[in-house]
Design an enzyme around this catalytic site. Structure first.
Site, PDB file in Angstrom:
ATOM      1  N   LEU A  27       0.812  -1.222   0.000  1.00 50.67           N
ATOM      2  CA  LEU A  27       0.000   0.000   0.000  1.00 50.67           C
ATOM      3  C   LEU A  27       0.848   1.276   0.000  1.00 50.67           C
ATOM      4  O   LEU A  27       0.375   2.330   0.390  1.00 50.67           O
ATOM      5  CB  LEU A  27      -1.008   0.008   1.165  1.00 50.67           C
ATOM      6  CG  LEU A  27      -2.109  -1.054   1.095  1.00 50.67           C
ATOM      7  CD1 LEU A  27      -3.080  -0.919   2.274  1.00 50.67           C
ATOM      8  CD2 LEU A  27      -2.907  -0.970  -0.218  1.00 50.67           C
ATOM      9  N   PHE A  51       3.080  -7.422 -10.058  1.00 48.04           N
ATOM     10  CA  PHE A  51       2.869  -6.068 -10.603  1.00 48.04           C
ATOM     11  C   PHE A  51       3.563  -5.010  -9.760  1.00 48.04           C
ATOM     12  O   PHE A  51       3.478  -3.825 -10.071  1.00 48.04           O
ATOM     13  CB  PHE A  51       1.368  -5.734 -10.614  1.00 48.04           C
ATOM     14  CG  PHE A  51       0.538  -6.617 -11.498  1.00 48.04           C
ATOM     15  CD1 PHE A  51       0.342  -6.295 -12.827  1.00 48.04           C
ATOM     16  CD2 PHE A  51      -0.051  -7.773 -11.004  1.00 48.04           C
ATOM     17  CE1 PHE A  51      -0.427  -7.107 -13.652  1.00 48.04           C
ATOM     18  CE2 PHE A  51      -0.822  -8.594 -11.814  1.00 48.04           C
ATOM     19  CZ  PHE A  51      -1.011  -8.261 -13.148  1.00 48.04           C
ATOM     20  N   TYR A  75      15.037   2.357 -14.851  1.00 42.85           N
ATOM     21  CA  TYR A  75      13.812   1.561 -14.831  1.00 42.85           C
ATOM     22  C   TYR A  75      13.897   0.401 -15.825  1.00 42.85           C
ATOM     23  O   TYR A  75      13.705  -0.769 -15.472  1.00 42.85           O
ATOM     24  CB  TYR A  75      12.601   2.466 -15.149  1.00 42.85           C
ATOM     25  CG  TYR A  75      11.332   1.703 -15.427  1.00 42.85           C
ATOM     26  CD1 TYR A  75      10.806   0.826 -14.476  1.00 42.85           C
ATOM     27  CD2 TYR A  75      10.648   1.841 -16.640  1.00 42.85           C
ATOM     28  CE1 TYR A  75       9.644   0.103 -14.726  1.00 42.85           C
ATOM     29  CE2 TYR A  75       9.491   1.139 -16.891  1.00 42.85           C
ATOM     30  CZ  TYR A  75       8.997   0.270 -15.939  1.00 42.85           C
ATOM     31  OH  TYR A  75       7.848  -0.439 -16.194  1.00 42.85           O
ATOM     32  N   ARG A  84       3.633   7.182 -28.586  1.00 45.92           N
ATOM     33  CA  ARG A  84       3.490   6.021 -27.716  1.00 45.92           C
ATOM     34  C   ARG A  84       2.320   5.151 -28.175  1.00 45.92           C
ATOM     35  O   ARG A  84       1.392   5.635 -28.816  1.00 45.92           O
ATOM     36  CB  ARG A  84       3.235   6.468 -26.256  1.00 45.92           C
ATOM     37  CG  ARG A  84       4.405   7.209 -25.605  1.00 45.92           C
ATOM     38  CD  ARG A  84       5.560   6.276 -25.329  1.00 45.92           C
ATOM     39  NE  ARG A  84       6.694   6.928 -24.686  1.00 45.92           N
ATOM     40  CZ  ARG A  84       7.713   7.492 -25.339  1.00 45.92           C
ATOM     41  NH1 ARG A  84       7.734   7.509 -26.659  1.00 45.92           N
ATOM     42  NH2 ARG A  84       8.717   8.048 -24.681  1.00 45.92           N
ATOM     43  N   ARG A 129      12.022  15.098 -21.422  1.00 49.35           N
ATOM     44  CA  ARG A 129      12.162  14.411 -20.126  1.00 49.35           C
ATOM     45  C   ARG A 129      13.261  13.365 -20.265  1.00 49.35           C
ATOM     46  O   ARG A 129      13.242  12.575 -21.229  1.00 49.35           O
ATOM     47  CB  ARG A 129      10.818  13.750 -19.786  1.00 49.35           C
ATOM     48  CG  ARG A 129      10.703  13.252 -18.375  1.00 49.35           C
ATOM     49  CD  ARG A 129       9.305  12.753 -18.083  1.00 49.35           C
ATOM     50  NE  ARG A 129       8.971  11.550 -18.857  1.00 49.35           N
ATOM     51  CZ  ARG A 129       7.845  10.860 -18.713  1.00 49.35           C
ATOM     52  NH1 ARG A 129       6.936  11.261 -17.849  1.00 49.35           N
ATOM     53  NH2 ARG A 129       7.622   9.784 -19.441  1.00 49.35           N
ATOM     54  N   GLY A 133      15.383  10.123 -20.391  1.00 53.23           N
ATOM     55  CA  GLY A 133      15.000   8.708 -20.448  1.00 53.23           C
ATOM     56  C   GLY A 133      13.876   8.401 -21.427  1.00 53.23           C
ATOM     57  O   GLY A 133      13.468   7.251 -21.547  1.00 53.23           O
TER      58      GLY A 133
END
Ligand code: UDP
Length: 330
Positions: A36, A75, A143, A223, A283, A285
């Site tokens: 959470l 996830f 990432y 995208r 941005r 990356g």
């Protein structure tokens, strides 16, 4: 083997909660585990909920020792490209270390099926579009690197310990299930579609498009937006496929790209609010264009995105934020 009891790690988050909802509707017994830290209690759709963190290895070992799950769906990750550039340590801890803990506990307790959320960020700058699974893997953000590292771990754990994995490389997850109270609620929100929608609804004061000098048709990034419920469907299909194929790596996208300005235009048309975004610097990356060749997933999983039309995604997101202007009530 029939799948009936599953563990969904990160099931209170955006994609995880939609997947849990989908799995419950498909009659599965769903245990959600989530710390959470980013997820929302009111997004939970499950048979039971365990509040826990994968970084607490002993606790996770206890859970897997005391319960037998037919498959585990993972996830729970830090997933923001820009943030990962600024704070890579968080990404190596929350993604790589947590996945290592998960795999260690799985092999020691005889759990042998995992469906893992990977990302198109493993590819880096495309050398050829559209991107298929064989495209060189040269991630340009921490990432993407952490997700690729986990893909390699999963491959090695299959060879040595027989753990089967479906590694699903998402393009841009989008949309929601507003009639069931499920939306996209990140705090802070960094994603394009919710940011544009929040701006037109007056829920935020500023909208900046990062970069207008990319080598694309209108200078903004392109995208491939894939609906979260289409992702959910692919997860269950991939899990079933693990009975016959031990390591699955598939792109999940539509094959169609939209520029950031085309997304703004969709929101403008549907909301009928005339908006003019500011342009800011690129941005870090962000590759210019990420569009999937998803033909392998369509063929191997007999999967077809059915809800990934951009205008209907935008309509749903407007509906959700109109009902929940402050996001989930917790
Ligand atoms: N983006 C933008 N303004 C925002 C949020 C995102 O211009 O307020 C751009 C971002 O730079 C990228 C695209 O929108 O080019 C999609 O970004 P998002 O964060 O939604 O998803 P990502 O591609 O990083 O997974």
């Amino acid at each position: 083997m029939q799948i009936s009891r599953i563990l969904v790690i990160g099931g209170a988050g955006y994609v995880g909660s939609h997947f849990s909802f989908f799995a419950m509707n498909n009659g599965l017994h769903v245990t959600v585990m989530d710390n959470l830290s980013k997820g929302h209690r009111s997004a939970l759709h499950c048979s039971e909920f365990v509040q826990a963190d994968l970084l607490d290895y002993d606790n996770f070992m206890k859970l897997l020792s005391n319960h037998k799950y037919d498959a585990i769906f993972h996830f729970a990750a830090s997933c923001l490209v820009g943030e990962s550039v600024l704070d890579p340590a968080q990404y190596y801890r929350n993604n790589v270390l947590a996945a290592f803990n998960m795999l260690e506990a799985m092999r020691r307790t005889g759990h042998d099926k995992i469906v893992f959320s990977s990302t198109c960020a493993v590819y880096g700058h495309p050398v050829k579009l559209t991107l298929n699974e064989g495209h060189p893997k040269a991630p340009i953000s921490p990432y993407g690197r952490t997700k690729l590292a986990i893909e390699w771990m999963l491959e090695d754990y299959n060879v040595a310990y027989g753990i089967k994995s479906a590694q699903l490389r998402y393009f841009n997850a989008a949309g929601c299930e507003p009639d069931s109270g499920l939306g996209e609620d990140h705090r802070p929100e960094t994603h394009l579609i919710p940011n544009v929608v929040r701006f037109v609804l007056g829920l935020s004061n500023e909208l900046t498009i990062f970069g207008d000098d990319y080598p694309t048709r209108d200078g903004t990034c392109v995208r491939d937006y894939i609906h979260v419920m289409d992702l959910a469907d692919a997860h269950l299909k991939a899990c079933a496929k693990l009975n016959s194929i031990p390591v699955i790596r598939l792109n999940l996208g539509t094959g169609e790209g939209f520029s950031n300005l085309e997304v703004v235009d969709s929101v403008r048309r549907i909301s009928r609010v005339n908006i003019t975004p500011n342009f800011g610097p690129r941005r870090p990356g962000d590759p210019a264009e990420l569009v999937a060749d998803a033909s392998a997933a369509k063929r191997d999983l007999d999967w077809k995105p059915s809800r990934s039309n951009l205008d209907s995604i935008v309509t749903e997101v407007i509906k959700w934020f109109s009902s929940w202007p402050r996001g989930y009530p917790n």
